[in-house]
Design a protein around this motif. Sequence first.
Motif, PDB file in Angstrom:
ATOM      1  N   ALA A  44      -2.214  -5.159  -5.077  1.00 43.82           N
ATOM      2  CA  ALA A  44      -2.737  -3.915  -5.661  1.00 43.82           C
ATOM      3  C   ALA A  44      -2.640  -2.752  -4.677  1.00 43.82           C
ATOM      4  O   ALA A  44      -2.413  -1.607  -5.087  1.00 43.82           O
ATOM      5  CB  ALA A  44      -4.185  -4.106  -6.119  1.00 43.82           C
ATOM      6  N   ASP A  47       1.038  -1.618  -4.627  1.00 42.60           N
ATOM      7  CA  ASP A  47       1.320  -0.952  -5.907  1.00 42.60           C
ATOM      8  C   ASP A  47       0.753   0.468  -5.915  1.00 42.60           C
ATOM      9  O   ASP A  47       1.424   1.409  -6.359  1.00 42.60           O
ATOM     10  CB  ASP A  47       0.746  -1.755  -7.078  1.00 42.60           C
ATOM     11  CG  ASP A  47       1.445  -3.083  -7.295  1.00 42.60           C
ATOM     12  OD1 ASP A  47       2.549  -3.285  -6.733  1.00 42.60           O
ATOM     13  OD2 ASP A  47       0.874  -3.932  -8.011  1.00 42.60           O
ATOM     14  N   ASP A  48      -0.469   0.618  -5.406  1.00 44.59           N
ATOM     15  CA  ASP A  48      -1.104   1.945  -5.362  1.00 44.59           C
ATOM     16  C   ASP A  48      -0.406   2.854  -4.354  1.00 44.59           C
ATOM     17  O   ASP A  48      -0.230   4.050  -4.597  1.00 44.59           O
ATOM     18  CB  ASP A  48      -2.592   1.785  -5.041  1.00 44.59           C
ATOM     19  CG  ASP A  48      -3.468   2.839  -5.689  1.00 44.59           C
ATOM     20  OD1 ASP A  48      -2.982   3.620  -6.544  1.00 44.59           O
ATOM     21  OD2 ASP A  48      -4.670   2.886  -5.353  1.00 44.59           O
ATOM     22  N   THR A  66      -6.663   1.978  -3.621  1.00 48.14           N
ATOM     23  CA  THR A  66      -7.592   0.893  -3.898  1.00 48.14           C
ATOM     24  C   THR A  66      -7.657  -0.026  -2.682  1.00 48.14           C
ATOM     25  O   THR A  66      -6.737  -0.036  -1.862  1.00 48.14           O
ATOM     26  CB  THR A  66      -7.132   0.085  -5.135  1.00 48.14           C
ATOM     27  OG1 THR A  66      -8.092  -0.942  -5.389  1.00 48.14           O
ATOM     28  CG2 THR A  66      -5.775  -0.552  -4.923  1.00 48.14           C
ATOM     29  N   GLY A  68      -8.025  -3.302  -3.286  1.00 46.74           N
ATOM     30  CA  GLY A  68      -7.610  -4.610  -3.799  1.00 46.74           C
ATOM     31  C   GLY A  68      -8.708  -5.637  -3.599  1.00 46.74           C
ATOM     32  O   GLY A  68      -9.857  -5.410  -3.953  1.00 46.74           O
TER      33      GLY A  68
END
Length: 165
Positions: A44, A47-48, A66, A68
């Motif tokens: 995550a 991805d962010d 984030t 994660g």
Amino acid sequence: MPHVIAVHGDITQQHVDAIVNAASPQMRGGGGVDGAIHRAGGPAILDDCIARFPRGLAVGDAGWTTAGGLPASWVIHVVGPNHRAGDTDRSRLESCYRRALEVADELEARTIAFPLVSAGIYGWPLDDAIDPAVETVSGTSTRVQEVRLVALDGETVKRIEDRLR
């Protein structure tokens, strides 16, 4: 001004509002603290990073993602100067700490954990990395209440504690 403490431990295990990542300019994970944070937080975070920072971040700047699976709400990514590559401008290192605190204020974070930015893979001499960390976080106006300077080894923690005195 925040209460600043030295912590002997793993930054990925700090229960704080925000964990600071010493990121590469590309913001795609890597080695050292950056790799550890990405591994512990899971995909995550990457991805962010890709969504929020498609062109990465400039040296001395900060941005958040984030956290994660980390025990924090956010990761604040900073890009420190690479001493090994000849970037020895201390003001850029100080900017990492100042900008991270500004981002923390935007997020309304009250507790934050920092590694010693640029002191690992980027080769900043340890004592010269401790001084701007302590001076900048101690001297920056912020709503953050507690700043943790986290190190994996006891000798580094002792040196930070000595500097805090």
